[in-house]
Design an enzyme around this catalytic site. Structure first.
Site, PDB file in Angstrom:
ATOM      1  N   CYS A 284      -0.406   4.133   2.146  1.00  0.00           N
ATOM      2  CA  CYS A 284      -0.187   3.930   3.581  1.00  0.00           C
ATOM      3  C   CYS A 284       1.289   4.150   3.945  1.00  0.00           C
ATOM      4  O   CYS A 284       1.593   4.760   4.962  1.00  0.00           O
ATOM      5  CB  CYS A 284      -0.546   2.501   3.986  1.00  0.00           C
ATOM      6  SG  CYS A 284      -2.129   1.934   3.382  1.00  0.00           S
ATOM      7  N   ASP A 285       2.196   3.626   3.138  1.00  0.00           N
ATOM      8  CA  ASP A 285       3.583   3.503   3.585  1.00  0.00           C
ATOM      9  C   ASP A 285       4.602   4.317   2.788  1.00  0.00           C
ATOM     10  O   ASP A 285       5.777   4.385   3.183  1.00  0.00           O
ATOM     11  CB  ASP A 285       4.003   2.019   3.550  1.00  0.00           C
ATOM     12  CG  ASP A 285       3.166   1.178   4.510  1.00  0.00           C
ATOM     13  OD1 ASP A 285       2.711   1.740   5.525  1.00  0.00           O
ATOM     14  OD2 ASP A 285       2.963  -0.009   4.241  1.00  0.00           O
TER      15      ASP A 285
ATOM     16  N   CYS B  14       0.839  -1.200   0.000  1.00  0.00           N
ATOM     17  CA  CYS B  14       0.000   0.000   0.000  1.00  0.00           C
ATOM     18  C   CYS B  14       0.876   1.252   0.000  1.00  0.00           C
ATOM     19  O   CYS B  14       1.385   1.662   1.042  1.00  0.00           O
ATOM     20  CB  CYS B  14      -0.929  -0.016   1.215  1.00  0.00           C
ATOM     21  SG  CYS B  14      -1.929   1.477   1.371  1.00  0.00           S
TER      22      CYS B  14
HETATM   23  C1  FAD Z   1      -0.124  -3.942   5.842  1.00  0.00           C
HETATM   24  C2  FAD Z   1      -1.212  -2.908   5.689  1.00  0.00           C
HETATM   25  C3  FAD Z   1      -0.994  -1.615   6.103  1.00  0.00           C
HETATM   26  C4  FAD Z   1      -1.995  -0.662   5.971  1.00  0.00           C
HETATM   27  N1  FAD Z   1      -1.751   0.607   6.424  1.00  0.00           N
HETATM   28  C5  FAD Z   1      -2.742   1.527   6.361  1.00  0.00           C
HETATM   29  C6  FAD Z   1      -2.530   2.842   6.852  1.00  0.00           C
HETATM   30  O1  FAD Z   1      -1.430   3.188   7.311  1.00  0.00           O
HETATM   31  N2  FAD Z   1      -3.568   3.715   6.772  1.00  0.00           N
HETATM   32  C7  FAD Z   1      -4.792   3.378   6.230  1.00  0.00           C
HETATM   33  O2  FAD Z   1      -5.708   4.204   6.226  1.00  0.00           O
HETATM   34  N3  FAD Z   1      -5.000   2.138   5.738  1.00  0.00           N
HETATM   35  C8  FAD Z   1      -4.014   1.217   5.793  1.00  0.00           C
HETATM   36  N4  FAD Z   1      -4.212  -0.033   5.279  1.00  0.00           N
HETATM   37  C9  FAD Z   1      -5.505  -0.316   4.627  1.00  0.00           C
HETATM   38  C10 FAD Z   1      -6.588  -0.568   5.693  1.00  0.00           C
HETATM   39  O3  FAD Z   1      -6.111  -1.531   6.595  1.00  0.00           O
HETATM   40  C11 FAD Z   1      -7.872  -1.024   5.032  1.00  0.00           C
HETATM   41  O4  FAD Z   1      -8.283  -0.055   4.087  1.00  0.00           O
HETATM   42  C12 FAD Z   1      -8.971  -1.221   6.063  1.00  0.00           C
HETATM   43  O5  FAD Z   1      -8.566  -2.099   7.079  1.00  0.00           O
HETATM   44  C13 FAD Z   1     -10.228  -1.778   5.413  1.00  0.00           C
HETATM   45  O6  FAD Z   1     -11.166  -1.899   6.420  1.00  0.00           O
HETATM   46  P1  FAD Z   1     -12.434  -2.841   6.284  1.00  0.00           P
HETATM   47  O7  FAD Z   1     -13.211  -2.620   7.535  1.00  0.00           O
HETATM   48  O8  FAD Z   1     -13.112  -2.612   4.993  1.00  0.00           O
HETATM   49  O9  FAD Z   1     -11.907  -4.342   6.228  1.00  0.00           O
HETATM   50  P2  FAD Z   1     -10.682  -5.156   6.805  1.00  0.00           P
HETATM   51  O10 FAD Z   1      -9.784  -4.370   7.659  1.00  0.00           O
HETATM   52  O11 FAD Z   1     -10.126  -5.863   5.622  1.00  0.00           O
HETATM   53  O12 FAD Z   1     -11.422  -6.210   7.744  1.00  0.00           O
HETATM   54  C14 FAD Z   1     -12.242  -7.210   7.205  1.00  0.00           C
HETATM   55  C15 FAD Z   1     -12.860  -7.950   8.349  1.00  0.00           C
HETATM   56  O13 FAD Z   1     -13.836  -8.859   7.830  1.00  0.00           O
HETATM   57  C16 FAD Z   1     -13.739 -10.062   8.543  1.00  0.00           C
HETATM   58  N5  FAD Z   1     -14.331 -11.115   7.728  1.00  0.00           N
HETATM   59  C17 FAD Z   1     -13.973 -11.512   6.485  1.00  0.00           C
HETATM   60  N6  FAD Z   1     -14.747 -12.553   6.094  1.00  0.00           N
HETATM   61  C18 FAD Z   1     -15.599 -12.808   7.125  1.00  0.00           C
HETATM   62  C19 FAD Z   1     -16.594 -13.777   7.357  1.00  0.00           C
HETATM   63  N7  FAD Z   1     -16.915 -14.708   6.423  1.00  0.00           N
HETATM   64  N8  FAD Z   1     -17.264 -13.766   8.549  1.00  0.00           N
HETATM   65  C20 FAD Z   1     -17.002 -12.809   9.466  1.00  0.00           C
HETATM   66  N9  FAD Z   1     -16.046 -11.870   9.304  1.00  0.00           N
HETATM   67  C21 FAD Z   1     -15.354 -11.885   8.161  1.00  0.00           C
HETATM   68  C22 FAD Z   1     -12.268 -10.226   8.836  1.00  0.00           C
HETATM   69  O14 FAD Z   1     -12.061 -11.107   9.935  1.00  0.00           O
HETATM   70  C23 FAD Z   1     -11.897  -8.779   9.184  1.00  0.00           C
HETATM   71  O15 FAD Z   1     -12.155  -8.532  10.534  1.00  0.00           O
HETATM   72  C24 FAD Z   1      -3.245  -1.013   5.385  1.00  0.00           C
HETATM   73  C25 FAD Z   1      -3.457  -2.324   4.963  1.00  0.00           C
HETATM   74  C26 FAD Z   1      -2.459  -3.260   5.102  1.00  0.00           C
HETATM   75  C27 FAD Z   1      -2.706  -4.680   4.635  1.00  0.00           C
END
Ligand code: FAD
Length: 314
Positions: A139-140, A136
């Site tokens: 992010c980084d 990302c």
């Molecule tokens: C290494 C890394 C670094 C990052 N750094 C940053 C940063 O510095 N700043 C920033 O803004 N963003 C950052 N991001 C991006 C950010 O993490 C994501 O945009 C954000 O987490 C997305 O949020 P979300 O709630 O959509 O889903 P996610 O965080 O992807 O969470 C998905 C959730 O769904 C759950 N889930 C999936 N399938 C099921 C199921 N069948 N039943 C029940 N639960 C389920 C999972 O367990 C998880 O809890 C980073 C991402 C990564 C990978």
């Protein structure tokens, strides 16, 4: 014995989108149930410093997610450690089955299952994730001011990431297995015109090289796909940009999707193609993929669900 739980709002996923939906739905007195899935806290639990969450100059990703969980819980959201293995959207109340054996019935569902960056699967890539290896640039990228970086990939993601990283890096080398890019022509033009970007064709990543104390990347070892010749390139950052996969398994056959599997929502809302099913966060978003945008969509989904339930009171 297998249990059945009914809720007005079932939130599936415990990233920023899910927990924010939990806060808003609880404050709307909807008594939501949130099922956390296999990765409680979501993607941010796999990183270290986060420097773009408003209100925190720097916060550790896992700490931020514990705070979000505690916040949702304090507002009254019931948080359950389970994985949803199926979702029947053809009936109302909707029926979700948990891996634990519990059945959840819900008048509205908020899907917040996120997305996953695709990785190459190399042990050294895994070893340096969060310590020089990233998927990302938004992010980084900021951590690599004045440093040399490599980007792996040849599609839109890779070219966009390479261009964005030139805002920080002294040099960006784009490494691709072929000698042509799959990215849109306009992006390619920008890439080739950028004096900070070099391309290395017909090469693939063999190994990320680094040191342990302090832990960090010092370079990459790449292999020519035809000759097998190995070259070492010094760099501080490795951005793997080979695409993302939205976690759409529960709904891929029933909801409208776009851009290779992201759940489609009506513009300016979180309504999906099935009334009563809402989607938020990275699951719907191939473009921004940030914690703050996901949290924003989680808020929208809870408000949309609240309105939907008010209009469909039986
Ligand atoms: C290494 C890394 C670094 C990052 N750094 C940053 C940063 O510095 N700043 C920033 O803004 N963003 C950052 N991001 C991006 C950010 O993490 C994501 O945009 C954000 O987490 C997305 O949020 P979300 O709630 O959509 O889903 P996610 O965080 O992807 O969470 C998905 C959730 O769904 C759950 N889930 C999936 N399938 C099921 C199921 N069948 N039943 C029940 N639960 C389920 C999972 O367990 C998880 O809890 C980073 C991402 C990564 C990978």
């Amino acid at each position: 014995m297998a249990e059945t739980r009914h809720t007005k709002v079932l939130i599936i996923g415990s990233g920023p989108a899910g927990y924010t939906a939990g806060v808003y739905a609880s404050r709307a007195m909807l008594e939501p149930i949130l099922v956390q899935g296999i990765e409680p806290g979501g993607q941010l639990t796999t990183t270290t410093e986060v420097e773009n969450w408003p209100g925190d100059t720097e916060v550790q990703g896992p700490d931020l997610m514990v705070r979000m969980q505690d916040h949702a819980k304090a507002m009254g959201c019931e948080i359950i450690g389970d994985i949803i293995v199926s979702l029947d959207t053809g009936v109302r109340p909707f029926v979700a089955k948990g891996d634990s054996g519990t059945t959840y019935t819900a008048d509205a569902v908020i899907l917040a299952t996120g997305a996953r960056a695709k990785w190459l699967g190399l042990p050294s890539e895994d070893a340096f994730k969060g310590f020089g290896v990233s998927a990302c640039a938004t992010c980084d990228g900021f951590f690599y001011r004045g440093q040399e970086i490599v980007v792996i990939g040849g599609g839109n993601t890779a070219v966009e990431e390479a261009l964005f990283l030139t805002n920080f890096a002294s040099k960006v080398t784009l490494i691709h297995r072929r000698d042509t890019l799959r990215a849109e022509k306009i992006l390619q033009d920008r890439l080739f015109k950028n004096p900070k970007i070099e391309t290395l064709w017909f090469h693939q990543l063999e190994e990320v090289i680094g040191e342990d104390n302090p832990k960090g990347v010092t370079g990459v070892r790449v292999k020519h796909v035809d000759t097998g010749a190995i070259t070492e390139i010094p760099c501080k950052g490795v951005f793997v940009a080979i695409g993302h996969a939205p976690a759409n398994e529960l709904v891929k056959d029933v909801l409208e999707l776009h851009n290779g599997g992201y759940v489609t929502v009506k513009p300016g809302s979180t309504e999906t193609s099935i009334p009563g099913i809402f989607a938020a966060g990275d699951l719907t978003d191939h473009k921004y993929r940030q914690a703050v945008t996901s949290a924003g969509m989680g808020c929208m989904a809870a408000l949309d669900a609240e309105r939907f339930l008010a209009e469909h009171q039986e």
